[in-house]
Design a protein around this motif. Structure first.
Motif, PDB file in Angstrom:
ATOM      1  N   GLU A 135      42.288  31.136  29.404  1.00  0.00           N
ATOM      2  CA  GLU A 135      42.331  32.279  28.487  1.00  0.00           C
ATOM      3  C   GLU A 135      41.136  32.299  27.549  1.00  0.00           C
ATOM      4  N   VAL A 136      40.686  31.122  27.148  1.00  0.00           N
ATOM      5  CA  VAL A 136      39.507  31.061  26.275  1.00  0.00           C
ATOM      6  C   VAL A 136      38.308  31.636  27.031  1.00  0.00           C
ATOM      7  N   PHE A 137      38.142  31.213  28.291  1.00  0.00           N
ATOM      8  CA  PHE A 137      37.042  31.753  29.107  1.00  0.00           C
ATOM      9  C   PHE A 137      37.183  33.276  29.223  1.00  0.00           C
ATOM     10  N   ARG A 138      38.394  33.731  29.526  1.00  0.00           N
ATOM     11  CA  ARG A 138      38.612  35.166  29.765  1.00  0.00           C
ATOM     12  C   ARG A 138      38.305  36.003  28.523  1.00  0.00           C
ATOM     13  N   GLU A 139      38.748  35.542  27.358  1.00  0.00           N
ATOM     14  CA  GLU A 139      38.542  36.315  26.129  1.00  0.00           C
ATOM     15  C   GLU A 139      37.061  36.406  25.761  1.00  0.00           C
ATOM     16  N   VAL A 140      36.297  35.324  26.039  1.00  0.00           N
ATOM     17  CA  VAL A 140      34.859  35.377  25.745  1.00  0.00           C
ATOM     18  C   VAL A 140      34.187  36.309  26.757  1.00  0.00           C
ATOM     19  N   GLU A 141      34.586  36.200  28.025  1.00  0.00           N
ATOM     20  CA  GLU A 141      34.004  37.088  29.064  1.00  0.00           C
ATOM     21  C   GLU A 141      34.276  38.550  28.742  1.00  0.00           C
TER      22      GLU A 141
END
Ligand code: PRE
Length: 371
Positions: A135-141
């Motif tokens: 989720e951290v990756f997704r939110e930054v992307e």
């Protein structure tokens, strides 16, 4: 003896008030200088805005230089780290004036990852806990936040595979690293009966990092792995027969009492975290680079891959192997080394590695962790 006490006390009082007057004077100067610095930061923001496009307010390479300089010129009596921490907070407040930086971290609140996010960005950053590394990756992307903070390796338990695997499908860059000394404590709530503990909650990695201590002190107590240390602390709040292993932040957040301090088996236990973001970071003067390289599983493949680094005098700091998710007996190597991708010897080594590998991705060049 008792007669000269009042005189001594009066002397001490006079000295104390003299010193406090001096401190007041110094504080006034510091306050004026901090305000002048903040005015400069506002002007920097105007300059950046005027260049148009996506102005980059947060500059990791510049922050690393400011912090390194604060340490280099420090003449004591504060330690270099304390001095840098003070400047860390001043810069964090200045950046918040320019444009508040939004950061997502592997939550919940009270985890070591939150502590790492605060250590890296300071307390003026807006930070948001998320439930999983993906989720951290997704939110930054998605651009919902500007940067993310995720754990990547622990000195006792090794690499956090989930973070490495996320890089296989992500175009984000590594723009910083933070190292945190990890101290685990055994903690209980105000309704816990300390002599009747039958269950200890913690994250699986933390239970592993305290294995010997637990074997010695609580050999027959059930160890329950939960999603995070903060989750462990939260559970203990309502249970009279359980304890949690977590860090200072979780104890403070959930109002728990520390029963035993620093119970990690290795006193040098530390975790390394990565800052992930959409941009590449220019050189700061003391940088590291992380790569992801796919190689076919052939004899001598690893040797071929590493040879260019040796030839160009590059210092490798980590090599990890993961099976590639596409199968086919290919392997993915995660390689960290000292140097920035823009410097001559690194660029030459990358060219040679690229020619030998099935695939090469530079995950990022970023300032070596300062604090
Ligand atoms: O030098 C800059 O680009 C600034 O924006 C100023 C400043 C600072 O306060 O020193 C603030 C934020 C950046 O991340 C780096 C440095």
């Amino acid at each position: 003896m008792s007669q000269d006490m009042p005189e001594k006390t009066a002397d001490a009082e006079a000295r104390l008030s003299g010193l406090r007057e001096r401190i007041d004077g110094i504080d006034a100067k510091i306050a004026a200088l901090i305000s002048a610095r903040a005015e400069c930061a506002l002007e920097v923001a105007e300059v950046k805005k005027a260049t148009g496009g996506d102005a980059l307010y947060y500059r990791p390479e510049r922050e690393a230089q400011v912090l390194r300089r604060a340490m280099e010129r420090n003449a004591g009596p504060l330690t270099d780290e304390e001095m840098a921490r003070l400047f860390r907070e001043i810069m964090s407040a200045c950046l918040a004036l320019e444009e508040p930086v939004k950061v997502a971290y592997l939550g919940p609140e009270g985890t070591f990852t939150q502590q790492a996010a605060l250590k890296h960005f300071g307390h003026s950053a807006e930070s948001r806990p998320l439930a999983a590394i993906d989720e951290v990756f997704r939110e930054v992307e998605a651009g919902a936040v500007s940067y993310g903070v995720v754990p990547v390796e622990n000195s006792t338990e090794g690499v956090i595979n989930h973070t490495l695997d996320n890089f296989m499908h992500s175009n984000l860059h590594i723009c910083g690293e933070v190292e945190l000394r990890i101290h685990h404590h055994l903690m209980i709530s105000d309704i816990t009966r300390a002599d009747a503990i039958t269950r200890i909650y913690s994250h699986a990695q933390s239970l592993a990092q305290c294995r010997k201590w637990l074997d010695a002190h609580y050999p027959n107590v059930e160890r329950v792995a939960v999603a995070s240390n903060a989750e462990a602390a939260k559970r203990v709040k309502g249970e009279w027969n359980s304890a949690a292993i977590a860090g200072d932040m979780a104890a403070e957040l959930y109002g728990l009492k520390v029963l035993a301090e620093k119970i990690e088996d290795r006193p040098d236990n530390s975790t390394r975290f990565l800052i992930i973001g959409p941009e590449q970071v220019p050189a700061s003067g003391d940088d590291k680079t992380s790569l992801m390289v796919s190689m076919r599983n052939e004899p001598g493949a690893l040797h071929d891959l590493l040879a260019p680094f040796q030839e160009h005098g590059i210092d490798l700091t980590r090599v990890e192997t993961r099976p590639s998710q596409s199968g086919n007996w290919t392997y993915v190597f995660f390689i960290d080394f000292v140097g920035h991708r823009d410097s001559g010897n690194v660029a030459a080594a990358l060219k040679e590695v690229g020619a030998r590998a099935a695939d090469l991705k530079v995950l990022g060049s970023y300032p070596r962790g300062v604090l």
